[in-house]
Structure formats: structure tokens, C-alpha cells
Design an enzyme around this catalytic site. Structure first.
Site, PDB file in Angstrom:
ATOM      1  N   ASP A  51     -48.162 103.121  55.394  1.00  0.00           N
ATOM      2  CA  ASP A  51     -49.327 103.015  56.267  1.00  0.00           C
ATOM      3  C   ASP A  51     -49.618 101.548  56.596  1.00  0.00           C
ATOM      4  O   ASP A  51     -49.893 101.200  57.750  1.00  0.00           O
ATOM      5  CB  ASP A  51     -50.531 103.663  55.591  1.00  0.00           C
ATOM      6  CG  ASP A  51     -51.807 103.521  56.399  1.00  0.00           C
ATOM      7  OD1 ASP A  51     -51.920 104.182  57.444  1.00  0.00           O
ATOM      8  OD2 ASP A  51     -52.685 102.739  55.991  1.00  0.00           O
ATOM      9  N   GLU A  66     -44.695 107.913  57.395  1.00  0.00           N
ATOM     10  CA  GLU A  66     -45.135 106.667  56.765  1.00  0.00           C
ATOM     11  C   GLU A  66     -44.262 106.343  55.556  1.00  0.00           C
ATOM     12  O   GLU A  66     -43.894 105.183  55.335  1.00  0.00           O
ATOM     13  CB  GLU A  66     -46.602 106.778  56.356  1.00  0.00           C
ATOM     14  CG  GLU A  66     -47.560 106.823  57.532  1.00  0.00           C
ATOM     15  CD  GLU A  66     -49.001 106.987  57.120  1.00  0.00           C
ATOM     16  OE1 GLU A  66     -49.883 106.483  57.840  1.00  0.00           O
ATOM     17  OE2 GLU A  66     -49.264 107.630  56.070  1.00  0.00           O
TER      18      GLU A  66
END
Length: 248
Positions: free
Chosen positions: A59, A131
Site C-alpha cells: 500500500d 498490493e
């Protein structure tokens, strides 16, 4: 879906490597990135053996890469504008679309229950895996002597640029032209006119320059990757001239 159909998954990692154009030196990294917590729990490894920690790291890596791209390519935008656009590019919906383009769900290790409940196509599951994939690429490249970020950029930026193209005009969220029209109308029947003053670059990556005139007087200039974008930036400059706060 029958158990026979489920047995075809996950697909071999080398197919995923071909799709993203990156070959892992440490195969354990990509396997961990593709391991959902449901599989880890059933295998008695617990959450520490799943992709959840990689998702956390990925992220941040994604945010850095996208932030840098927007910062370098949209110099006319202020902090608030950049933040809103970045949010659109890194949200769950966008990540799920990126994942779908490489059928990322087909490579996931899922627990039996998650598998039978269509976990490979669940938006939250594949966006998290995207991610985690980026984190795995970053760590693998860094471990091989690279900087990590460059490898991630090569993989994710084509998806990001497609998303920007789909948005059509990055300034659609900030309709400065309409606001400028409203401002000048308050002063009567004054006429606004936009004119292209120049363009540069190859056909696939042009930059346009535009000026906006009010009653034949130039009140703003703007540049952008489309005529509409340049017009929006010219209108934004004009609004600043009229004392309208457009800091974003």
C-alpha cells in the site's frame, strides 16, 4: 463450482511472471504474496504466513509510485487536487481493475471455503493481493541490487495511466471553466474565449498551450495533455486573477 473445477487453481507462478514482465529471484516472496489468510490458517501457518503484512507494505509502495508520477507529470495541480486524484488511482476499485487485467485471482492460494465462495473474484481479496504483489516485487528487486521502486513502477504505471485515460480528463473533478463562466456572468454579458496557442510533443504524448480572453483581454494561460485540460488550467489562472481561491 465443483471441486474438479477448483483443482485447476492456483495457476503456476511463471505465468504470472510473464504477465507482469518480472521474474522473481526469490520465489518465496511471490508465493507469500499470493497466499490468502484463509489458506494460511487452514495450513496451520497462521496470519504470519499470509500476504497481509505484504499488503500493508505494498500500500505504501503504491502510494509512493503514484504520488511521484502525478507530482512529476501534473505540475499545475495543487496538493488537494493531487491527493484526490491519487485516491482514485489507488482505491480498492482501481486495484481490483488492475488485478483483473492480469487475472491475479487465478494465482491465489485460498482456503477451501474462500475458494468455493468465489474468493478469486472478490474485489477486496484481489485488490489486497495486488498490493502484496507490488510489495513482493519491491523486496525482490531490492534484494537483487535494484532500488525496488523502479521495478514496481514498470509494472503498475501502465495500469495507472490507463485509469487516467479512462477518467478522460484529469481536471474533470475541478471544473474551473464553469466556475469562471459563473464569475464573469456576475459582471454582465462579458464574453470568454479560449484559443490554442501552441502544441508540442509526439502524437501519443502531446502538450497543449491555451489562453483565455475576456472581452479580447488575455486573463489566463494554461498547459495540459489535452486541449480541454489546458483550457481548465487557463481558467484556473484566470480565477486566481479575479481573486477566487482555487488552491484545491
Amino acid at each position: 463450482m465443483t471441486d474438479d473445477n477448483l483443482s485447476q487453481y492456483p495457476l503456476p507462478i511463471n505465468i504470472l511472471e510473464e504477465r507482469i514482465g518480472y521474474v522473481f529471484s526469490d520465489k518465496n516472496l511471490i508465493k507469500t504474496a499470493m497466499t490468502h489468510s484463509s489458506f494460511a490458517n487452514e495450513a496451520h501457518g497462521g496470519a504470519s504466513c499470509s500476504n497481509e503484512r505484504m499488503e500493508f507494505f505494498g500500500d505504501s509502495v503504491l502510494s509512493l509510485v503514484v504520488s511521484e508520477y502525478l507530482f512529476e507529470n501534473y505540475e499545475e495541480m495543487q496538493e488537494g487536487e493531487l491527493t484526490r486524484i491519487r485516491s482514485r488511482l489507488v482505491c480498492e476499485d482501481a486495484l481490483a481493475e488492475y488485478a483483473e487485467k492480469i487475472s491475479l485471482g487465478d494465482f491465489l492460494y485460498l482456503g477451501h471455503g474462500e475458494e468455493k465462495n468465489n474468493g478469486r473474484r472478490r474485489k477486496s481479496t484481489v485488490s489486497d493481493a495486488m498490493e502484496a504483489l507490488l510489495a513482493a516485487v519491491y523486496m525482490d528487486d531490492e534484494g537483487a541490487g535494484g532500488d525496488g521502486k523502479s521495478a514496481v513502477s514498470r509494472i503498475i504505471l501502465p495500469f495507472v495511466m490507463d485509469e487516467l485515460e479512462k477518467i478522460s480528463d484529469i481536471t474533470e473533478y475541478f471544473d474551473y471553466k464553469t466556475l469562471l463562466q459563473q464569475v464573469v456572468q456576475q459582471g454582465g454579458s462579458e464574453a470568454l474565449e479560449y484559443a490554442v496557442t501552441g502544441e508540442s510533443g509526439p502524437d501519443h504524448d502531446k502538450t497543449f498551450s491555451v489562453e483565455v480572453k475576456l472581452n479580447s483581454n488575455i486573463v489566463g494561460h494554461g498547459t495540459g495533455r489535452s486541449k480541454r485540460s489546458a483550457e481548465q488550467m487557463a481558467a484556473k489562472e484566470a480565477l486566481g486573477l479575479f481573486g477566487v481561491d482555487v488552491a484545491g
